[in-house]
Scaffold this active site. Structure first.
Site, PDB file in Angstrom:
ATOM      1  CE  LYS A  13      -2.145  -1.206   3.806  1.00 21.82           C
ATOM      2  NZ  LYS A  13      -1.435  -2.492   4.042  1.00 21.82           N
ATOM      3  NE  ARG A  88      -4.488  -1.367   9.909  1.00 22.18           N
ATOM      4  CZ  ARG A  88      -3.424  -0.763   9.403  1.00 22.18           C
ATOM      5  NH1 ARG A  88      -3.465   0.521   9.143  1.00 22.18           N
ATOM      6  NH2 ARG A  88      -2.327  -1.439   9.152  1.00 22.18           N
ATOM      7  NE  ARG A 127       7.128  -2.524   6.215  1.00 25.32           N
ATOM      8  CZ  ARG A 127       5.805  -2.640   6.189  1.00 25.32           C
ATOM      9  NH1 ARG A 127       5.103  -2.055   5.245  1.00 25.32           N
ATOM     10  NH2 ARG A 127       5.183  -3.348   7.103  1.00 25.32           N
ATOM     11  NE  ARG A 160       6.122  -0.392  10.148  1.00 24.33           N
ATOM     12  CZ  ARG A 160       4.961  -0.452   9.477  1.00 24.33           C
ATOM     13  NH1 ARG A 160       4.872   0.077   8.268  1.00 24.33           N
ATOM     14  NH2 ARG A 160       3.911  -1.032  10.001  1.00 24.33           N
ATOM     15  NE  ARG A 171       1.788  -4.832  11.338  1.00 27.84           N
ATOM     16  CZ  ARG A 171       2.826  -4.567  10.545  1.00 27.84           C
ATOM     17  NH1 ARG A 171       4.019  -5.024  10.837  1.00 27.84           N
ATOM     18  NH2 ARG A 171       2.663  -3.844   9.471  1.00 27.84           N
TER      19      ARG A 171
HETATM   20  P1  ADP Z   1       2.110  -1.948   3.194  1.00 28.55           P
HETATM   21  O1  ADP Z   1       2.107  -0.425   3.194  1.00 28.55           O
HETATM   22  O2  ADP Z   1       0.921  -2.519   2.501  1.00 28.55           O
HETATM   23  O3  ADP Z   1       2.309  -2.542   4.561  1.00 28.55           O
HETATM   24  P2  ADP Z   1       4.676  -1.638   1.789  1.00 28.55           P
HETATM   25  O4  ADP Z   1       4.321  -0.775   0.626  1.00 28.55           O
HETATM   26  O5  ADP Z   1       5.433  -1.015   2.889  1.00 28.55           O
HETATM   27  O6  ADP Z   1       3.356  -2.413   2.343  1.00 28.55           O
HETATM   28  O7  ADP Z   1       5.470  -2.914   1.215  1.00 28.55           O
HETATM   29  C1  ADP Z   1       5.960  -3.927   2.099  1.00 28.55           C
HETATM   30  C2  ADP Z   1       7.352  -4.355   1.639  1.00 28.55           C
HETATM   31  O8  ADP Z   1       7.235  -5.095   0.408  1.00 28.55           O
HETATM   32  C3  ADP Z   1       8.296  -3.202   1.362  1.00 28.55           C
HETATM   33  O9  ADP Z   1       9.597  -3.562   1.779  1.00 28.55           O
HETATM   34  C4  ADP Z   1       8.227  -3.009  -0.164  1.00 28.55           C
HETATM   35  O10 ADP Z   1       9.452  -2.523  -0.700  1.00 28.55           O
HETATM   36  C5  ADP Z   1       7.946  -4.444  -0.635  1.00 28.55           C
HETATM   37  N1  ADP Z   1       7.055  -4.496  -1.814  1.00 28.55           N
HETATM   38  C6  ADP Z   1       5.987  -3.692  -2.076  1.00 28.55           C
HETATM   39  N2  ADP Z   1       5.391  -4.054  -3.233  1.00 28.55           N
HETATM   40  C7  ADP Z   1       6.084  -5.126  -3.709  1.00 28.55           C
HETATM   41  C8  ADP Z   1       5.971  -5.951  -4.878  1.00 28.55           C
HETATM   42  N3  ADP Z   1       5.008  -5.743  -5.771  1.00 28.55           N
HETATM   43  N4  ADP Z   1       6.868  -6.947  -5.008  1.00 28.55           N
HETATM   44  C9  ADP Z   1       7.845  -7.168  -4.091  1.00 28.55           C
HETATM   45  N5  ADP Z   1       8.009  -6.411  -2.991  1.00 28.55           N
HETATM   46  C10 ADP Z   1       7.149  -5.403  -2.784  1.00 28.55           C
HETATM   47  P1  AMP Z   2       0.660   0.525   8.975  1.00 33.76           P
HETATM   48  O1  AMP Z   2       1.708   1.587   8.889  1.00 33.76           O
HETATM   49  O2  AMP Z   2      -0.548   0.833   8.126  1.00 33.76           O
HETATM   50  O3  AMP Z   2       1.218  -0.864   8.738  1.00 33.76           O
HETATM   51  O4  AMP Z   2       0.123   0.544  10.479  1.00 33.76           O
HETATM   52  C1  AMP Z   2       0.977   0.233  11.562  1.00 33.76           C
HETATM   53  C2  AMP Z   2       0.166   0.083  12.836  1.00 33.76           C
HETATM   54  O5  AMP Z   2      -0.483   1.327  13.154  1.00 33.76           O
HETATM   55  C3  AMP Z   2      -0.977  -0.932  12.782  1.00 33.76           C
HETATM   56  O6  AMP Z   2      -0.541  -2.259  13.040  1.00 33.76           O
HETATM   57  C4  AMP Z   2      -1.891  -0.395  13.895  1.00 33.76           C
HETATM   58  O7  AMP Z   2      -1.391  -0.727  15.180  1.00 33.76           O
HETATM   59  C5  AMP Z   2      -1.755   1.109  13.733  1.00 33.76           C
HETATM   60  N1  AMP Z   2      -2.783   1.654  12.812  1.00 33.76           N
HETATM   61  C6  AMP Z   2      -2.578   2.270  11.626  1.00 33.76           C
HETATM   62  N2  AMP Z   2      -3.739   2.648  11.062  1.00 33.76           N
HETATM   63  C7  AMP Z   2      -4.719   2.253  11.925  1.00 33.76           C
HETATM   64  C8  AMP Z   2      -6.140   2.329  11.911  1.00 33.76           C
HETATM   65  N3  AMP Z   2      -6.810   2.882  10.875  1.00 33.76           N
HETATM   66  N4  AMP Z   2      -6.818   1.796  12.966  1.00 33.76           N
HETATM   67  C9  AMP Z   2      -6.168   1.250  13.998  1.00 33.76           C
HETATM   68  N5  AMP Z   2      -4.831   1.115  14.073  1.00 33.76           N
HETATM   69  C10 AMP Z   2      -4.106   1.625  13.047  1.00 33.76           C
END
Ligand code: ADP
Ligand code: AMP
Length: 215
Positions: A13, A88, A127, A160, A171
């Site tokens: 995302k 969420r 990541r 993270r 999660r």
């Molecule tokens: P989210 O925001 O949904 O938690 P991220 O955008 O942070 O996910 O992506 C999670 C990890 O996967 C990051 O390290 C990113 O670089 C990697 N990633 C994202 N999209 C892809 C893809 N299409 N193929 C391989 N790795 C990806």
């Molecule tokens: P994310 O960066 O989207 O992976 O979110 C990291 C963490 O932030 C999640 O695991 C939750 O603990 C918290 N969080 C982010 N967005 C929300 C939301 N809309 N509702 C509740 N918790 C959230």
């Protein structure tokens, strides 16, 4: 353009948000980023949110909903926004709908990024994020030019705290229980775009933009 990014942790995302906000010139609103910023600054909200985030749990709705409502009232959201990580829960989705109604606005799209559970843990555990500008990388799939250093700002790349295998697994389960029902919720409204998130990053981005432009 008013859109939401939906998908499990590690689906891509945040990565795809970069492409979408550039394409449509809208602000990227990530509740996770807002909470992490608050933790960094040591605010009261940050302290409360951290207790839940470190355990892989959702931050309570009452702390999350008002934050987003305030953010949507800011000037830069007048012509649209991209929400990433919100809503969420069904309660959050209902609250968003009420807020948009009172602003005489409606959602255009919910972009649902689909990735199998087996791939998510590897993505999240690998990541790395820049401690300076927040740019996201992956140790295997999206490497920086120089190991451990951000291409954009030269900042240090860090993992993270909630990206350990154990917390990521938790999660993903929380996502399935509390967030996945939103796919049905928005499918009934006819605004969901399903995206194959298992393709390489640039292809996923192209698919999203093409579908958002066509519909
Ligand atoms: P989210 O925001 O949904 O938690 P991220 O955008 O942070 O996910 O992506 C999670 C990890 O996967 C990051 O390290 C990113 O670089 C990697 N990633 C994202 N999209 C892809 C893809 N299409 N193929 C391989 N790795 C990806
Ligand atoms: P994310 O960066 O989207 O992976 O979110 C990291 C963490 O932030 C999640 O695991 C939750 O603990 C918290 N969080 C982010 N967005 C929300 C939301 N809309 N509702 C509740 N918790 C959230």
């Amino acid at each position: 353009m008013r859109a939401i990014l939906l998908g499990p942790p590690g689906a891509g995302k945040g990565t795809q948000a970069e492409t979408i906000v550039k394409e449509f010139s809208i602000p990227h609103i990530s509740t996770g980023d807002i909470f992490r910023q608050n933790i960094k600054q040591g605010t009261v909200l940050g302290k409360k949110a951290k207790e839940y985030m470190d355990q892989g749990l959702l931050v309570p709705d009452e702390l999350t909903v008002e934050l987003v409502k305030d953010r949507l009232l800011q000037d830069d959201c007048r012509n649209g926004f991209l929400l990433d990580g919100f809503p969420r829960t069904i309660l959050q989705a209902d609250a968003l709908e009420d807020a948009l109604k009172s602003m005489k606005q409606k959602l255009d799209f919910v972009v649902n990024i689909e990735v199998r559970k087996e791939l998510l843990v590897e993505r999240a555990v690998g990541r790395r994020v820049c401690s300076g500008c927040g740019q996201t990388y992956h140790m295997t799939f999206n490497k920086p030019k120089k190991e451990g250093i951000c291409d954009n700002c030269g900042g240090e790349l860090i993992q993270r705290k909630d990206d350990t295998e154990e917390t990521v697994t938790k999660r993903i389960n929380v996502y399935q229980e509390q967030t996945e029902p939103l796919i049905d919720y928005y499918t009934k409204k006819g605004i969901v775009i399903n995206i194959d998130g298992e393709k390489p990053i640039s292809e996923v981005g192209k698919d999203i933009v093409a579908k958002m432009r066509n519909k």
